[in-house]
Design an enzyme around this catalytic site. Structure first.
Site, PDB file in Angstrom:
ATOM      1  N   GLY A   9      34.788  18.933  36.378  1.00  0.00           N
ATOM      2  CA  GLY A   9      34.071  20.124  36.854  1.00  0.00           C
ATOM      3  C   GLY A   9      33.350  20.712  35.668  1.00  0.00           C
ATOM      4  O   GLY A   9      33.894  21.555  34.948  1.00  0.00           O
ATOM      5  N   ALA A  11      30.419  22.447  35.367  1.00  0.00           N
ATOM      6  CA  ALA A  11      29.475  23.560  35.428  1.00  0.00           C
ATOM      7  C   ALA A  11      29.749  24.418  34.187  1.00  0.00           C
ATOM      8  O   ALA A  11      30.575  24.048  33.356  1.00  0.00           O
ATOM      9  CB  ALA A  11      29.675  24.341  36.725  1.00  0.00           C
ATOM     10  N   SER A 128      40.002  34.218  31.467  1.00  0.00           N
ATOM     11  CA  SER A 128      39.097  35.361  31.517  1.00  0.00           C
ATOM     12  C   SER A 128      38.230  35.422  30.282  1.00  0.00           C
ATOM     13  O   SER A 128      38.640  35.034  29.194  1.00  0.00           O
ATOM     14  CB  SER A 128      39.863  36.674  31.641  1.00  0.00           C
ATOM     15  OG  SER A 128      38.948  37.756  31.584  1.00  0.00           O
ATOM     16  N   LYS A 183      45.973  37.116  36.592  1.00  0.00           N
ATOM     17  CA  LYS A 183      44.509  37.100  36.462  1.00  0.00           C
ATOM     18  C   LYS A 183      43.861  37.944  37.563  1.00  0.00           C
ATOM     19  O   LYS A 183      42.903  38.678  37.333  1.00  0.00           O
ATOM     20  CB  LYS A 183      43.978  35.664  36.519  1.00  0.00           C
ATOM     21  CG  LYS A 183      42.450  35.532  36.576  1.00  0.00           C
ATOM     22  CD  LYS A 183      41.819  36.161  35.350  1.00  0.00           C
ATOM     23  CE  LYS A 183      40.339  35.909  35.129  1.00  0.00           C
ATOM     24  NZ  LYS A 183      39.453  35.791  36.220  1.00  0.00           N
ATOM     25  N   HIS A 186      44.309  41.480  36.638  1.00  0.00           N
ATOM     26  CA  HIS A 186      43.362  41.724  35.537  1.00  0.00           C
ATOM     27  C   HIS A 186      41.990  42.085  36.115  1.00  0.00           C
ATOM     28  O   HIS A 186      41.359  43.049  35.693  1.00  0.00           O
ATOM     29  CB  HIS A 186      43.260  40.472  34.659  1.00  0.00           C
ATOM     30  CG  HIS A 186      42.079  40.454  33.744  1.00  0.00           C
ATOM     31  ND1 HIS A 186      40.790  40.201  34.180  1.00  0.00           N
ATOM     32  CD2 HIS A 186      41.965  40.690  32.413  1.00  0.00           C
ATOM     33  CE1 HIS A 186      39.957  40.283  33.156  1.00  0.00           C
ATOM     34  NE2 HIS A 186      40.645  40.561  32.073  1.00  0.00           N
ATOM     35  N   ASN A 187      41.539  41.312  37.074  1.00  0.00           N
ATOM     36  CA  ASN A 187      40.221  41.578  37.650  1.00  0.00           C
ATOM     37  C   ASN A 187      40.199  42.890  38.423  1.00  0.00           C
ATOM     38  O   ASN A 187      39.195  43.600  38.408  1.00  0.00           O
ATOM     39  CB  ASN A 187      39.792  40.414  38.537  1.00  0.00           C
ATOM     40  CG  ASN A 187      39.385  39.196  37.721  1.00  0.00           C
ATOM     41  OD1 ASN A 187      39.832  39.025  36.599  1.00  0.00           O
ATOM     42  ND2 ASN A 187      38.552  38.349  38.289  1.00  0.00           N
ATOM     43  N   GLU A 190      39.866  45.479  35.954  1.00  0.00           N
ATOM     44  CA  GLU A 190      38.470  45.416  35.467  1.00  0.00           C
ATOM     45  C   GLU A 190      37.543  46.196  36.416  1.00  0.00           C
ATOM     46  O   GLU A 190      36.687  46.964  35.970  1.00  0.00           O
ATOM     47  CB  GLU A 190      38.069  43.941  35.378  1.00  0.00           C
ATOM     48  CG  GLU A 190      36.628  43.664  35.054  1.00  0.00           C
ATOM     49  CD  GLU A 190      36.338  42.151  35.163  1.00  0.00           C
ATOM     50  OE1 GLU A 190      37.126  41.342  34.622  1.00  0.00           O
ATOM     51  OE2 GLU A 190      35.340  41.792  35.800  1.00  0.00           O
ATOM     52  N   LYS A 261      33.042  39.177  43.836  1.00  0.00           N
ATOM     53  CA  LYS A 261      33.388  37.803  44.197  1.00  0.00           C
ATOM     54  C   LYS A 261      34.710  37.721  44.936  1.00  0.00           C
ATOM     55  O   LYS A 261      35.007  36.703  45.541  1.00  0.00           O
ATOM     56  CB  LYS A 261      33.421  36.923  42.959  1.00  0.00           C
ATOM     57  CG  LYS A 261      32.051  36.612  42.408  1.00  0.00           C
ATOM     58  CD  LYS A 261      32.071  35.259  41.705  1.00  0.00           C
ATOM     59  CE  LYS A 261      31.137  35.217  40.528  1.00  0.00           C
ATOM     60  NZ  LYS A 261      31.621  34.343  39.474  1.00  0.00           N
ATOM     61  N   ARG A 447      56.471  62.092  62.815  1.00  0.00           N
ATOM     62  CA  ARG A 447      56.902  60.773  63.298  1.00  0.00           C
ATOM     63  C   ARG A 447      58.126  60.909  64.191  1.00  0.00           C
ATOM     64  O   ARG A 447      58.291  60.206  65.194  1.00  0.00           O
ATOM     65  CB  ARG A 447      57.189  59.834  62.114  1.00  0.00           C
ATOM     66  CG  ARG A 447      55.955  59.511  61.291  1.00  0.00           C
ATOM     67  CD  ARG A 447      56.273  58.612  60.086  1.00  0.00           C
ATOM     68  NE  ARG A 447      56.642  57.275  60.502  1.00  0.00           N
ATOM     69  CZ  ARG A 447      57.842  56.733  60.338  1.00  0.00           C
ATOM     70  NH1 ARG A 447      58.806  57.418  59.750  1.00  0.00           N
ATOM     71  NH2 ARG A 447      58.084  55.516  60.760  1.00  0.00           N
TER      72      ARG A 447
HETATM   73  P1  2AM Z   1      28.762  18.958  40.887  1.00  0.00           P
HETATM   74  O1  2AM Z   1      28.130  19.095  39.530  1.00  0.00           O
HETATM   75  O2  2AM Z   1      28.842  17.536  41.312  1.00  0.00           O
HETATM   76  O3  2AM Z   1      28.150  19.859  41.917  1.00  0.00           O
HETATM   77  C1  2AM Z   1      31.055  23.972  40.015  1.00  0.00           C
HETATM   78  O4  2AM Z   1      30.482  23.942  41.273  1.00  0.00           O
HETATM   79  C2  2AM Z   1      31.585  22.600  39.615  1.00  0.00           C
HETATM   80  O5  2AM Z   1      32.519  22.136  40.587  1.00  0.00           O
HETATM   81  C3  2AM Z   1      30.522  21.548  39.506  1.00  0.00           C
HETATM   82  O6  2AM Z   1      30.843  20.760  38.382  1.00  0.00           O
HETATM   83  C4  2AM Z   1      30.647  20.759  40.780  1.00  0.00           C
HETATM   84  O7  2AM Z   1      30.288  19.422  40.701  1.00  0.00           O
HETATM   85  C5  2AM Z   1      32.113  20.847  41.022  1.00  0.00           C
HETATM   86  N1  2AM Z   1      32.475  20.693  42.447  1.00  0.00           N
HETATM   87  C6  2AM Z   1      32.205  21.555  43.437  1.00  0.00           C
HETATM   88  N2  2AM Z   1      32.713  21.119  44.601  1.00  0.00           N
HETATM   89  C7  2AM Z   1      33.328  19.955  44.328  1.00  0.00           C
HETATM   90  C8  2AM Z   1      34.066  19.039  45.117  1.00  0.00           C
HETATM   91  N3  2AM Z   1      34.262  19.235  46.420  1.00  0.00           N
HETATM   92  N4  2AM Z   1      34.552  17.937  44.489  1.00  0.00           N
HETATM   93  C9  2AM Z   1      34.335  17.751  43.189  1.00  0.00           C
HETATM   94  N5  2AM Z   1      33.653  18.604  42.385  1.00  0.00           N
HETATM   95  C10 2AM Z   1      33.174  19.684  42.947  1.00  0.00           C
END
Ligand code: 2AM
Length: 477
Positions: A9, A11, A128, A183, A186-187, A190, A261, A447
């Site tokens: 993952g 991103a 975080s 966590k 924490h949020n 925040e 979120k 009550r």
């Molecule tokens: P991607 O680059 O192939 O979209 C944030 O969205 C991260 O989670 C990204 O790296 C994304 O991969 C990954 N991601 C989101 N859904 C996913 C899934 N169902 N299986 C695997 N990776 C996933």
């Protein structure tokens, strides 16, 4: 199998976390559903350390030394389950899956239980600090087994933020979902901090008559004192920013509809389930929600009420001091509520969370990092059984000193028509705790009247009911 850790993952959060591990000397296996991201990372940041790019799940798992440490950084929810479902069959007993997403702690408990049955350690981990934190050192809140922390803790300590005293901002929070629970709170805290800062800003502007740039300076001054914190610091930055296109204060060109979120909302939902009054956090969540109801706001434009009048220039500085007192006192109350929720969660799920340690790992890396957290740690160290932060002598004394100004700020806000749900809710919580008698006695009477729900007496043991529909004599229930 050479990599000490793997991240799937990639991103921005996952990418930065992977880079953080690599920059700290660990060999990092990389994987992403779409392999292009993996190769982009290596192309762009390959120089920062040793990366092992992989394309298939099998390759990724094979790249990891045993016991395997596999970090999942995907969007919380279905994607997490999908990724676990993909990798778990390839793992062996003793391996670890770390979920660094913002999972709901109940999901983490479920996943931990399922994987434990296969002998796999599942470590739901709060991370975080946003993108910058992930890269330069986040505050890390791992749950999971003690064994998993033994294998993982040293690495997390290395990549985590360090507090001013050098202590790593990570600790083994507790079993299964404890890390994600903490966590979550924490949020929630925040959200409350941000709401309180927002109220201070609005009062300084509408009642204090300060410009955004001047308010930025007020916040910079506050940031040298007991309110010293990341959020106050960035508030000054945002307030002093001028929009290049219009030359107006940036804060005036942004639509005043806050988004969320979900972790703040969870904090309140879970608090309701646990019976913990987190009124300040709830008001912060509601304030964001209400701000987003453009329909309600548009339909209410004609509602009667005062338009705030700025006070005289000569009174400004004093007013700003009072607002600082109100902000600080309200902040103590929201942390009191948040820590109450953590204590309640810990009791409910047998997590045995060290509350002082939680405050300690929030001192660096995370969004709510603040000098103030040292005080919370000290309070729990002085008395590990502390029922409420408000019963700590130091905090009680500070609120005692702040409370007159706090009250005057809330009454000014009410008189001038400036909404301050955070300040007011915090003060109401405080006054509820201090009250000798509460109208809860009347509630109990009502009550008993309509539902024969019974009540307890102040002078005798037992439950009682008054025959409201009859001769109004009292019977023992
Ligand atoms: P991607 O680059 O192939 O979209 C944030 O969205 C991260 O989670 C990204 O790296 C994304 O991969 C990954 N991601 C989101 N859904 C996913 C899934 N169902 N299986 C695997 N990776 C996933």
């Amino acid at each position: 199998s050479t990599a000490q850790i793997g991240v799937t993952g990639l991103a921005v959060m996952g990418r930065n976390l992977a880079r953080n591990f690599a920059r700290n000397g660990y060999t990092v296996a990389l994987h992403n559903r779409t392999a292009a991201r993996t190769h982009d990372l290596v192309a762009e940041f390959g120089e920062e350390g040793i990366f092992v790019p992989t394309e298939t799940a099998e390759e990724f798992v094979a790249a990891l030394e045993r016991p395997r440490r596999l970090v999942i950084m995907v969007k919380a929810g279905a994607a997490t389950d999908a990724v676990i479902g993909e990798f778990a069959p390839l793992l062996e007993p003793g391996d670890m899956i770390v979920d660094g997403g913002n999972a709901h702690f109940a999901d983490t408990r479920r996943r931990e239980k399922e994987l434990r049955e296969q002998g796999i350690h599942f470590v739901g981990t709060g991370v975080s600090g946003g993108e910058e934190g992930a890269l330069h050192g986040p505050s890390i809140m791992p749950g999971g087994s003690v064994e998993s922390y033994a294998a993982l803790g040293p690495m997390l300590e290395k990549i985590s933020a360090k507090a001013k005293d050098g202590a790593p901002c990570v600790t083994h929070v507790g079993p299964d979902g404890a890390g994600h629970f903490v966590k979550m709170v924490h949020n929630g805290i925040e959200y409350a901090d941000m709401q309180l800062i927002g109220e201070a800003y609005q009062l300084l502007r509408d009642v204090g008559g300060y410009t955004p740039a001047q308010i930025a300076d007020v916040f910079r001054t506050w940031n040298t004192g007991r309110l010293d914190s990341y959020l106050i610091e960035i508030t000054a930055e945002v307030l002093s920013h001028v929009d290049a296109a219009t030359d107006r204060p940036f804060v005036d060109i942004v639509q005043d509809r806050a988004e969320q979120k979900g972790t703040g909302r969870w904090t309140v939902q879970i608090a309701l389930d646990l019976g913990v009054p987190v009124s300040g956090i709830a008001e912060a969540v509601f304030a964001r929600s209400l701000s987003g109801h453009a329909d309600l706001r548009a339909a209410s434009g004609e509602l009667a009420g005062p338009r705030p009048e700025p006070i005289a220039d000569t009174e400004r500085a004093d007013f700003a001091d009072h607002v600082e007192q109100a902000l600080y006192a309200s902040k103590i109350v929201s942390y009191t509520q948040g820590f109450h929720e953590i204590a309640a969660g810990s009791a409910e799920y047998d997590w045995d969370i060290d509350l002082g340690a939680v405050a300690r790992i929030w001192r660096g890396g995370c969004i709510i990092r603040a000098a103030f957290l040292d005080r919370i740690t000290a309070a729990y160290e002085a008395d590990p059984g502390l029922v409420s932060l408000l019963s700590d002598k130091g905090f009680a004394e500070e609120i005692a000193a702040a409370q007159n100004d706090w009250r005057s700020v809330v009454s000014t806000a009410v008189t001038e028509g400036v909404p301050t749900p955070g300040f007011a809710a915090a003060l109401a919580y405080y006054d509820t705790l201090r009250a000798e008698r509460l109208p809860a006695a009347l509630t109990q009477g009502q009550r008993d009247f309509f539902g024969a729900h019974t009540y307890r007496r102040v002078d005798r043991e037992g439950s009682f009911h008054t025959l409201w529909g009859g001769d109004r004599s009292e019977v023992e229930a």
